[in-house]
Design an enzyme around this catalytic site. Sequence first.
Site, mmCIF file in Angstrom:
data_model
loop_
_atom_site.group_PDB
_atom_site.id
_atom_site.type_symbol
_atom_site.label_atom_id
_atom_site.label_comp_id
_atom_site.label_asym_id
_atom_site.label_seq_id
_atom_site.Cartn_x
_atom_site.Cartn_y
_atom_site.Cartn_z
ATOM 1 N N LYS A 29 0.719 -1.045 -0.114
ATOM 2 C CA LYS A 29 -0.031 -0.211 0.003
ATOM 3 C C LYS A 29 0.861 1.274 -0.036
ATOM 4 O O LYS A 29 0.389 2.199 -0.600
ATOM 5 C CB LYS A 29 -1.041 -0.160 1.196
ATOM 6 C CG LYS A 29 -2.072 -0.918 1.234
ATOM 7 C CD LYS A 29 -2.984 -0.659 2.407
ATOM 8 C CE LYS A 29 -2.283 -1.010 3.816
ATOM 9 N NZ LYS A 29 -1.935 -2.167 4.157
ATOM 10 N N ARG A 40 -9.801 1.798 9.438
ATOM 11 C CA ARG A 40 -9.557 0.389 9.645
ATOM 12 C C ARG A 40 -10.485 -0.552 10.263
ATOM 13 O O ARG A 40 -10.456 -1.556 10.589
ATOM 14 C CB ARG A 40 -8.209 0.287 10.263
ATOM 15 C CG ARG A 40 -7.048 -0.247 9.652
ATOM 16 C CD ARG A 40 -5.880 -0.175 10.649
ATOM 17 N NE ARG A 40 -4.702 -0.996 10.473
ATOM 18 C CZ ARG A 40 -3.512 -0.501 9.684
ATOM 19 N NH1 ARG A 40 -3.611 0.692 9.252
ATOM 20 N NH2 ARG A 40 -2.569 -1.276 9.592
ATOM 21 N N ARG A 60 11.251 -8.807 4.879
ATOM 22 C CA ARG A 60 11.494 -7.349 5.073
ATOM 23 C C ARG A 60 12.197 -7.233 6.448
ATOM 24 O O ARG A 60 13.220 -6.419 6.555
ATOM 25 C CB ARG A 60 10.311 -6.742 4.670
ATOM 26 C CG ARG A 60 10.325 -5.137 4.945
ATOM 27 C CD ARG A 60 9.210 -4.373 4.279
ATOM 28 N NE ARG A 60 8.138 -4.038 5.546
ATOM 29 C CZ ARG A 60 6.863 -3.523 5.261
ATOM 30 N NH1 ARG A 60 6.560 -3.127 4.308
ATOM 31 N NH2 ARG A 60 6.286 -3.546 6.285
ATOM 32 N N ARG A 94 14.562 -5.771 11.662
ATOM 33 C CA ARG A 94 13.372 -5.754 12.595
ATOM 34 C C ARG A 94 13.180 -6.808 13.403
ATOM 35 O O ARG A 94 12.156 -7.486 13.266
ATOM 36 C CB ARG A 94 12.322 -4.863 11.853
ATOM 37 C CG ARG A 94 12.422 -3.508 11.332
ATOM 38 C CD ARG A 94 11.888 -3.107 10.122
ATOM 39 N NE ARG A 94 10.211 -3.332 10.626
ATOM 40 C CZ ARG A 94 9.203 -2.685 9.637
ATOM 41 N NH1 ARG A 94 9.719 -1.713 8.934
ATOM 42 N NH2 ARG A 94 8.074 -2.796 10.198
ATOM 43 N N ARG A 107 -1.107 -9.148 12.942
ATOM 44 C CA ARG A 107 -1.653 -7.947 12.064
ATOM 45 C C ARG A 107 -2.698 -8.611 10.887
ATOM 46 O O ARG A 107 -3.564 -7.878 10.655
ATOM 47 C CB ARG A 107 -0.349 -7.408 11.598
ATOM 48 C CG ARG A 107 0.371 -6.638 12.472
ATOM 49 C CD ARG A 107 1.108 -5.414 11.882
ATOM 50 N NE ARG A 107 1.853 -4.813 12.811
ATOM 51 C CZ ARG A 107 3.103 -4.921 13.220
ATOM 52 N NH1 ARG A 107 3.891 -5.783 12.404
ATOM 53 N NH2 ARG A 107 3.813 -4.371 13.992
HETATM 54 P P1 AMP Z 1 0.361 0.534 8.945
HETATM 55 O O1 AMP Z 1 1.647 1.131 8.751
HETATM 56 O O2 AMP Z 1 -0.765 1.387 8.325
HETATM 57 O O3 AMP Z 1 0.282 -0.650 9.005
HETATM 58 O O4 AMP Z 1 0.226 0.883 10.730
HETATM 59 C C1 AMP Z 1 1.009 0.580 11.666
HETATM 60 C C2 AMP Z 1 0.338 0.303 12.903
HETATM 61 O O5 AMP Z 1 -0.100 1.498 13.267
HETATM 62 C C3 AMP Z 1 -0.862 -0.914 12.828
HETATM 63 O O6 AMP Z 1 -0.569 -2.042 13.041
HETATM 64 C C4 AMP Z 1 -1.682 -0.225 14.002
HETATM 65 O O7 AMP Z 1 -1.082 -0.519 15.234
HETATM 66 C C5 AMP Z 1 -1.391 1.289 13.960
HETATM 67 N N1 AMP Z 1 -2.327 1.827 13.039
HETATM 68 C C6 AMP Z 1 -2.214 2.464 11.951
HETATM 69 N N2 AMP Z 1 -3.258 3.005 11.286
HETATM 70 C C7 AMP Z 1 -4.476 2.795 12.412
HETATM 71 C C8 AMP Z 1 -5.659 2.859 12.420
HETATM 72 N N3 AMP Z 1 -6.605 3.316 11.423
HETATM 73 N N4 AMP Z 1 -6.388 2.444 13.352
HETATM 74 C C9 AMP Z 1 -5.729 1.902 14.333
HETATM 75 N N5 AMP Z 1 -4.464 1.666 14.551
HETATM 76 C C10 AMP Z 1 -3.613 2.154 13.430
#
Ligand code: AMP
Length: 199
Positions: free
Chosen positions: A19, A94, A131, A137, A148
């Site tokens: 994404k 989300r 990755r 990491r 996740r």
């Molecule tokens: P991402 O980079 O979008 O995968 O986001 C990394 C982490 O940030 C996710 O695994 C969540 O812990 C948190 N996060 C990001 N966006 C949201 C959201 N819209 N609602 C809740 N947690 C979020």
Amino acid sequence: MTETITARLLIIGPPGAGKGTQASRIAERYGVPTISTGDIFRANIRGGTELGRRVQAVIEAGELVPDSLTNEIVEDRLAQPDAANGFLLDGYPRTVDQVHALDGMIGGASLDAVVLLEADTEEVVARLLKRAELEGRADDTEAVIRHRQEVYAEQTAPLVELFSERGILVAVDGLGSVEEVAERIASGLDARLAAPTGR
Ligand code: AMP
């Protein structure tokens, strides 16, 4: 002739589907800022802010940050002038609650299009493991990576149906090179944004 169109966009899909990479392509093509909640949270963790301290453990565990906090952050960001003529949301909403909060923030105007980047779970888990290894990491363990995916399946995947019912979903196969996927998204989005909305 260049026509200015307002593009309120969202890219959605399982973690690891690519994404972020595609988001920057889309944002550039439509001249809108990308708003990534994940990036906002990570920047705050790096910067050691109070918000960063509040969300760090939740994020490292692969859980979702509470809706109320996340909604507040997005509302502030959307109020900034660069988002006035459109935006690309990446990683928000989300949950169903977040969709309703967003509807309220944009004054009942719906999103114009939602790009669903489709990818097979095992494929994305393999990508994320690679990755994590390359970037060193150590906290991105297989258990957290899989968790996740489960959180996505339970909390976020149901939104796809909702956007499909609204007639704004553009589903794209996320398998292939960055260029191939970018082209699929561009043609799907161009068609969607040119189509009458019936609103
Ligand atoms: P991402 O980079 O979008 O995968 O986001 C990394 C982490 O940030 C996710 O695994 C969540 O812990 C948190 N996060 C990001 N966006 C949201 C959201 N819209 N609602 C809740 N947690 C979020």
